[in-house]
Design an enzyme around this catalytic site. Structure first.
Site, PDB file in Angstrom:
ATOM      1  N   SER A   1       3.960   6.577  -1.557  1.00 48.17           N
ATOM      2  CA  SER A   1       4.185   6.667  -0.124  1.00 48.17           C
ATOM      3  C   SER A   1       3.866   8.077   0.386  1.00 48.17           C
ATOM      4  CB  SER A   1       5.623   6.239   0.207  1.00 48.17           C
ATOM      5  OG  SER A   1       5.808   6.057   1.595  1.00 48.17           O
TER       6      SER A   1
ATOM      7  N   ASP B   1       0.043  -3.543   3.485  1.00 50.04           N
ATOM      8  CA  ASP B   1       1.093  -2.557   3.251  1.00 50.04           C
ATOM      9  C   ASP B   1       2.226  -2.760   4.264  1.00 50.04           C
ATOM     10  OD1 ASP B   1       2.425   0.149   3.831  1.00 50.04           O
ATOM     11  OD2 ASP B   1       1.329   0.565   1.974  1.00 50.04           O
TER      12      ASP B   1
ATOM     13  N   HIS C   1       5.102  -2.297  -0.480  1.00 46.35           N
ATOM     14  CA  HIS C   1       4.823  -0.872  -0.287  1.00 46.35           C
ATOM     15  C   HIS C   1       5.346  -0.121  -1.498  1.00 46.35           C
ATOM     16  CE1 HIS C   1       4.120   2.892   1.866  1.00 46.35           C
ATOM     17  NE2 HIS C   1       5.351   3.276   1.582  1.00 46.35           N
TER      18      HIS C   1
END
Length: 409
Positions: free
Chosen positions: A193, A290, A357
């Protein structure tokens, strides 16, 4: 002595930023912290204690509240004794003094509030079954407490906020080099991330620490391919947000010159504008759908005042045909952009059609539970690319063709 223990075109732009900041921070708190001892992938093993790098304070390398940076390290052994994984923790960003003040009083802004120990899982796991290629390496998790993907440089005297991500990066890496990483024969810089964005921004810097030493240096960015996409209301939510991050933290001076030489600083906070200029081999692991980007960039609440996307963002089964067409267009943009910026054959990618994600820290990395592309699980694909066993440039067919996915919506 180091202390060791465990963010309607009619809406005003400032409101866009505030809403995204709040929802992004809330998402970070929900997804990245479970309270008490942090556990990645539910892996077995012993907890890894925190090391608070108090010596970094003298260099001005501090979290947003002025506390020292920190990391967790599980030492390597056997064949992995001279090999290192350095993983950069994720957790969104803060784009204004106000949102950074909120972040300051959390583990994402202060090492004083971080878990004192962690269980490592996924690519950091010490289990040979879960992590066959890297289980015996020196495995390090650098904690995230600066709010700008380890790239800021500044101080706000009025609020007392420190924006020192670049200094944290430099201080902790230099410290690890002094602990033996300088003589490593293999190193891998990873992150998830916001940490994956940090990997993209710092990949060549990282390789530079090993110049002339014969070390194999590569980078892995998991769920960090944030697109400069148009939202469902027709404007660029994430560009507005990233612009705030860059300005608030003084990021521009630390962005790759290969990008800033021809693009503005905000554009150079997007991986799609940086990766083509990276010289070090890099692997992109990303879901084509995502979920963070769907919720916070493609269909954020501020662009959906009527709530038409609310149910769809919670469950893909609640998406109508029109919404699924938009999601498929987002996937096409993701795939097309990855292909356009990753032309170097030394780079690899694994872009699956999952709604998720982050896939390297969790059970999705696992040898027995990982999504597959081209008959290879994620751990196998990354390992084959890193060790040169095979070229890995895998892109999934569009949803719903992949039955191996782990979805979170």
């Amino acid at each position: 002595m180091e202390e060791k223990a465990g963010m309607a075109k009619l809406w005003a732009p400032f409101l866009v930023v505030l809403v995204l900041a709040g929802s992004a921070q809330a998402a970070a708190d929900r997804n990245m912290s479970r309270g008490g001892m942090r556990r990645l992938a539910g892996a077995p093993g012993v907890p890894v204690p925190i090391t608070v790098l108090t010596s970094a304070v003298a260099m001005g390398a501090v979290c947003m509240d002025g506390s020292p940076p920190a990391y967790h390290m599980d030492g390597g052994y056997g064949a992995g004794k001279n090999r290192w994984i350095v993983h950069l923790e994720g957790g969104s960003w803060c784009e204004s003094v106000g949102s950074c003040l909120y972040r300051k009083v959390s583990r994402l802004g202060s090492s004083n509030l971080m878990n004192r120990q962690m269980y490592f899982g996924g690519i950091l796991s010490s289990s040979p079954a879960e992590n066959p290629d890297f289980f015996s390496w020196n495995r390090v998790m650098i904690r995230y407490c600066d709010g700008a993907s380890f790239a800021g440089e500044g101080y706000d005297a009025r609020s007392g906020l420190f924006f020192r991500g670049q200094r944290i990066w430099n201080a902790v890496i230099q410290h690890l080099l002094s602990m033996g990483m300088s003589s490593a024969d293999h190193v891998l810089l990873t992150g998830s991330s916001a940490g994956a964005l940090a990997v993209v921004l710092h990949c060549d810097q990282f390789a530079g620490f090993f110049a002339g030493r014969g070390t194999t240096v590569k980078c892995l960015a998991d769920a960090g391919f944030f697109l400069d996409a148009v939202n469902v209301a027709g404007w660029h939510t994430l560009r507005t947000y990233f612009g705030g991050v860059v300005a608030t933290h003084g990021v521009a001076q630390n962005l790759p010159r290969s990008c800033t030489s021809h693009l503005d600083a905000t554009s150079c906070f997007f991986p799609q504008n940086v990766i083509g200029g990276i010289n070090t081999p890099i692997f992109l692991l990303n879901a084509a759908y995502d979920t963070w980007q769907i919720r916070e960039s493609l269909a954020p609440d501020v662009a959906d005042p009527g709530g038409a996307w609310r149910a769809c963002k919670s469950s893909r089964f609640a998406c109508n045909a029109f919404q699924m067409n938009i999601l498929q267009a987002f996937r096409n943009q993701m795939v097309g952009t990855v292909l356009s910026v990753s032309r170097s054959r030394s780079n690899g990618f694994f872009i699956n059609s999952c709604f998720t994600h982050g896939q390297s820290e969790y059970a999705t990395w696992n040898a027995y539970g990982s999504p597959n592309l081209q008959n290879k699980a994620i751990w196998k694909s990354v390992g084959d690319w890193y060790f040169g066993r095979a070229e890995v440039r895998a892109i999934d067919c569009a949803y719903p063709c992949d039955n191996s996915c782990h979805h979170d919506m």
